[in-house]
Design a protein around this motif. Structure first.
Motif, PDB file in Angstrom:
ATOM      1  N   ARG A 152      30.343  68.513  49.328  1.00 59.00           N
ATOM      2  CA  ARG A 152      29.997  69.721  48.590  1.00 59.00           C
ATOM      3  C   ARG A 152      30.945  70.818  48.817  1.00 59.00           C
ATOM      4  O   ARG A 152      31.427  71.740  47.809  1.00 59.00           O
ATOM      5  CB  ARG A 152      28.701  70.052  48.869  1.00 59.00           C
ATOM      6  CG  ARG A 152      27.633  69.138  48.456  1.00 59.00           C
ATOM      7  CD  ARG A 152      26.178  69.478  49.086  1.00 59.00           C
ATOM      8  NE  ARG A 152      25.073  68.467  48.561  1.00 59.00           N
ATOM      9  CZ  ARG A 152      23.990  68.540  49.051  1.00 59.00           C
ATOM     10  NH1 ARG A 152      23.647  69.048  50.178  1.00 59.00           N
ATOM     11  NH2 ARG A 152      22.942  67.435  48.478  1.00 59.00           N
ATOM     12  N   SER A 153      31.679  70.722  50.026  1.00 61.61           N
ATOM     13  CA  SER A 153      32.441  71.969  50.417  1.00 61.61           C
ATOM     14  C   SER A 153      33.696  71.849  49.696  1.00 61.61           C
ATOM     15  O   SER A 153      34.657  72.708  49.518  1.00 61.61           O
ATOM     16  CB  SER A 153      32.713  72.207  51.849  1.00 61.61           C
ATOM     17  OG  SER A 153      33.332  71.000  52.188  1.00 61.61           O
ATOM     18  N   MET A 154      34.131  70.587  49.318  1.00 63.25           N
ATOM     19  CA  MET A 154      35.415  70.222  48.551  1.00 63.25           C
ATOM     20  C   MET A 154      36.668  70.793  49.449  1.00 63.25           C
ATOM     21  O   MET A 154      37.898  70.931  49.193  1.00 63.25           O
ATOM     22  CB  MET A 154      35.461  70.571  47.139  1.00 63.25           C
ATOM     23  CG  MET A 154      34.280  70.332  46.223  1.00 63.25           C
ATOM     24  SD  MET A 154      34.375  68.606  46.148  1.00 63.25           S
ATOM     25  CE  MET A 154      36.217  68.419  45.200  1.00 63.25           C
ATOM     26  N   ASN A 155      36.298  70.725  50.761  1.00 64.46           N
ATOM     27  CA  ASN A 155      37.497  71.283  51.619  1.00 64.46           C
ATOM     28  C   ASN A 155      38.076  70.007  52.186  1.00 64.46           C
ATOM     29  O   ASN A 155      37.546  68.838  52.554  1.00 64.46           O
ATOM     30  CB  ASN A 155      36.842  71.869  53.006  1.00 64.46           C
ATOM     31  CG  ASN A 155      38.004  72.415  53.766  1.00 64.46           C
ATOM     32  OD1 ASN A 155      38.455  71.533  54.589  1.00 64.46           O
ATOM     33  ND2 ASN A 155      38.205  73.807  54.255  1.00 64.46           N
ATOM     34  N   GLY A 156      39.789  70.004  52.239  1.00 64.68           N
ATOM     35  CA  GLY A 156      40.254  68.730  52.282  1.00 64.68           C
ATOM     36  C   GLY A 156      40.024  68.270  53.832  1.00 64.68           C
ATOM     37  O   GLY A 156      40.041  67.084  53.961  1.00 64.68           O
ATOM     38  N   ASP A 157      40.252  69.229  54.782  1.00 69.04           N
ATOM     39  CA  ASP A 157      39.858  68.852  56.022  1.00 69.04           C
ATOM     40  C   ASP A 157      38.798  68.285  56.447  1.00 69.04           C
ATOM     41  O   ASP A 157      38.476  67.311  57.144  1.00 69.04           O
ATOM     42  CB  ASP A 157      40.226  69.971  56.965  1.00 69.04           C
ATOM     43  CG  ASP A 157      41.522  70.438  56.884  1.00 69.04           C
ATOM     44  OD1 ASP A 157      42.399  69.818  56.656  1.00 69.04           O
ATOM     45  OD2 ASP A 157      42.111  71.526  57.253  1.00 69.04           O
ATOM     46  N   LEU A 165      36.764  66.762  54.236  1.00 62.67           N
ATOM     47  CA  LEU A 165      36.702  65.466  53.443  1.00 62.67           C
ATOM     48  C   LEU A 165      37.179  64.338  54.481  1.00 62.67           C
ATOM     49  O   LEU A 165      36.739  63.192  54.701  1.00 62.67           O
ATOM     50  CB  LEU A 165      37.407  65.309  52.249  1.00 62.67           C
ATOM     51  CG  LEU A 165      36.860  66.284  51.077  1.00 62.67           C
ATOM     52  CD1 LEU A 165      37.751  66.224  49.735  1.00 62.67           C
ATOM     53  CD2 LEU A 165      35.304  65.693  50.722  1.00 62.67           C
ATOM     54  N   LYS A 166      38.316  64.833  55.241  1.00 64.05           N
ATOM     55  CA  LYS A 166      38.919  63.796  56.004  1.00 64.05           C
ATOM     56  C   LYS A 166      38.128  63.580  57.271  1.00 64.05           C
ATOM     57  O   LYS A 166      38.029  62.338  57.955  1.00 64.05           O
ATOM     58  CB  LYS A 166      40.491  64.289  56.462  1.00 64.05           C
ATOM     59  CG  LYS A 166      41.079  63.326  57.434  1.00 64.05           C
ATOM     60  CD  LYS A 166      42.494  63.802  57.859  1.00 64.05           C
ATOM     61  CE  LYS A 166      43.150  62.864  58.509  1.00 64.05           C
ATOM     62  NZ  LYS A 166      42.469  62.157  59.863  1.00 64.05           N
ATOM     63  N   ARG A 167      37.478  64.547  57.825  1.00 67.18           N
ATOM     64  CA  ARG A 167      36.686  64.635  58.981  1.00 67.18           C
ATOM     65  C   ARG A 167      35.483  63.594  58.730  1.00 67.18           C
ATOM     66  O   ARG A 167      35.082  62.863  59.492  1.00 67.18           O
ATOM     67  CB  ARG A 167      36.349  65.937  59.570  1.00 67.18           C
ATOM     68  CG  ARG A 167      37.149  66.452  60.319  1.00 67.18           C
ATOM     69  CD  ARG A 167      36.550  67.706  61.110  1.00 67.18           C
ATOM     70  NE  ARG A 167      35.877  68.704  59.989  1.00 67.18           N
ATOM     71  CZ  ARG A 167      36.672  69.636  59.399  1.00 67.18           C
ATOM     72  NH1 ARG A 167      37.912  69.955  59.772  1.00 67.18           N
ATOM     73  NH2 ARG A 167      35.780  70.612  58.793  1.00 67.18           N
ATOM     74  N   ALA A 168      35.120  63.839  57.394  1.00 72.88           N
ATOM     75  CA  ALA A 168      33.832  63.198  56.724  1.00 72.88           C
ATOM     76  C   ALA A 168      33.962  61.536  56.713  1.00 72.88           C
ATOM     77  O   ALA A 168      33.293  60.718  57.473  1.00 72.88           O
ATOM     78  CB  ALA A 168      33.170  63.321  55.505  1.00 72.88           C
TER      79      ALA A 168
END
Length: 467
Positions: free
Chosen positions: A401-406, A408-411
């Motif tokens: 939902r945050s659409m944050n690249g970092d 997404l990678k952490r997820a």
């Protein structure tokens, strides 16, 4: 001859995506493609490439990428397409393949499989058995006059080919080449998908019960129940019911279609004598379940009476299970969060395959671990279920939902870490990508993204292997 004329210049790359888009890059110049479907994207891409070949007056070499992998084709100025011969590699430079991972996840692009010989080993062996004398047979000059001693028994000979005929590729660039008359073998990914489809399409003797458990709420139990029920019902055609076995109110009824009535498991239990009578007909079960029109399974809801305080007992689980196994071949059970509850423990008694869903959040993973540990400590049937369990790890929704690249990678890293942590302790671990269609509202298989559908197919295949 066409391939020898195709040079590495110009450099052409063609990409096909599953969302109806593609891209052709010619010497660094990108041409984006949007069309109604995959076939239209391929047609437009080939038109661009053919135009380039016609301008040069010779064939061109194209590197292709699609969801099933990578390859190389040759396109002539007339639009004729052929597959490029595989590049020869030196044995001294051959790399040892990496070990197979223990977890299953949404398929990624894979290298093209090696070419298979025109005649399979089984075909060769069968033909040889029918035409070649046995090793200890005497030479013709030493054979008995009638030749009887040199003959083989007809019982040892067969003209049947036991290996199934491999159907040509149907997807991606390999699929379009097959449709153009150039027979292409399926990619490794397409073969893997076909194998999963065969697995979930099998019929097994007797009913099977799947329990989906995690003592922590928000672990994706209900979406897992819906997806497994939908895939197994769609592919196998087996009568399938998703049963909400929560202690009181569950959410399965909220995430699925409602039928033309309000009946729940308590109504089914009250009518059990009628449903189990010799005169009862199969269609009578429709009075108590809610049919999913597109996904082809039924839902048995939990009691939704806000004023009621009834909690399902172990004896009531016995009655409901007896009724459902009469009308269905497959029962997928949603569950509450209390592993000490009587109905929870009775569900485990009937379970053939345990499924433990978990989102990639550490408290959900820890709850899943404790659930498995509890079953293992009980020994016997419960411990065997824990050892043979399938763990399904879904990516976190918050990072998406945050659409944050970092984020997404952490997820993704967290989902991978959790999956690898469970892998040594259970039979299979499957990773599921995030999909907004699973977050809110009714869940429909057709609403999922292709990558999510593929991942859930792999999960259902892992479950079906336990039947």
């Amino acid at each position: 001859m066409m391939e020898t004329q195709a040079l590495d210049f110009p450099k052409i790359d063609a990409v096909l995506r599953t969302n109806g888009t593609g891209e052709v890059t010619i010497n660094g110049t990108s041409h984006a493609i949007e069309a109604v479907d995959e076939a239209a994207v391929l047609k437009e891409a080939l038109a661009l490439i053919t135009e380039t070949a016609a301008q040069l007056g010779r064939p061109v070499k194209v590197s292709t990428t699609d969801p099933d992998g990578q390859g190389t084709i040759i396109v002539s100025p007339e639009g004729t397409v052929s597959e490029a011969a595989p590049a020869k590699t030196s044995p001294r430079r051959h790399k040892t393949p990496e070990p197979t991972p223990q977890t299953i996840q949404a398929p990624a692009a894979t290298a093209e499989p090696e070419e298979t010989p025109a005649t399979t080993p089984v075909e060769t062996a069968t033909f040889a058995a029918a035409t070649t004398p046995a090793k200890d047979a005497a030479p013709a000059s030493e054979a008995a006059p009638a030749g009887a001693s040199a003959r083989r028994s007809l019982k040892d000979t067969s003209f049947l080919v036991s290996a199934p005929v491999l159907e040509p590729a149907t997807r991606g660039w390999r699929g379009v080449l097959s449709r153009l008359g150039i027979r292409m073998d399926p990619s490794a990914e397409e073969l893997a998908e076909r194998d999963d489809i065969r697995t979930v399409s099998q019929h097994w003797p007797g009913p099977r019960t799947v329990a989906v458990v995690n003592r922590k709420g928000g672990a994706n139990k209900t979406p897992t129940v819906v997806m497994l029920s939908a895939i197994l019902a769609r592919y196998s055609g087996a009568a399938t019911v998703a049963w909400d076995n929560n202690e009181s109110q569950g959410t399965l009824g909220w995430r699925t279609e409602k039928g033309g009535h309000d009946r729940s498991v308590l109504d089914l239990i009250d009518s059990s004598q009628t449903l189990l009578s010799p005169s009862a007909q199969a269609a009578e079960i429709a009075r108590f379940v809610h049919h999913q029109t597109s996904d082809k399974f039924d839902v048995l809801r939990s009691d939704e009476n806000d004023e009621g305080d009834h909690e399902v007992t172990a004896e009531e689980v016995d009655i409901a299970h007896q009724v459902l196994t009469r009308y269905y071949r497959l029962i997928v059970m949603d569950s509450g969060n209390t592993s000490r509850a009587a109905n929870w423990r009775r569900m485990i008694h009937y379970t053939n395959q345990l499924v433990v869903p978990v989102t990639a959040i550490e408290d959900r993973a820890e709850a899943a671990r404790l659930t498995l540990q509890t079953l293992e400590s009980r020994g016997g049937h419960d411990a065997e279920l824990a050892r043979n369990a399938v763990v399904i790890v879904s990516e976190s929704t918050d990072a998406k939902r945050s659409m944050n690249g970092d984020a997404l990678k952490r997820a993704k890293d967290e989902a991978r870490r959790i999956a690898e942590g469970f892998a040594p302790h259970v039979r299979a671990v499957v990773r599921i990508p995030y999909d907004p269609a699973l977050v809110n509202g009714p869940i429909r298989y057709d609403a999922l993204q292709p990558a999510t559908q593929r991942a859930w197919l792999a999960a259902a295949a892992a479950v079906a292997k336990g039947f």
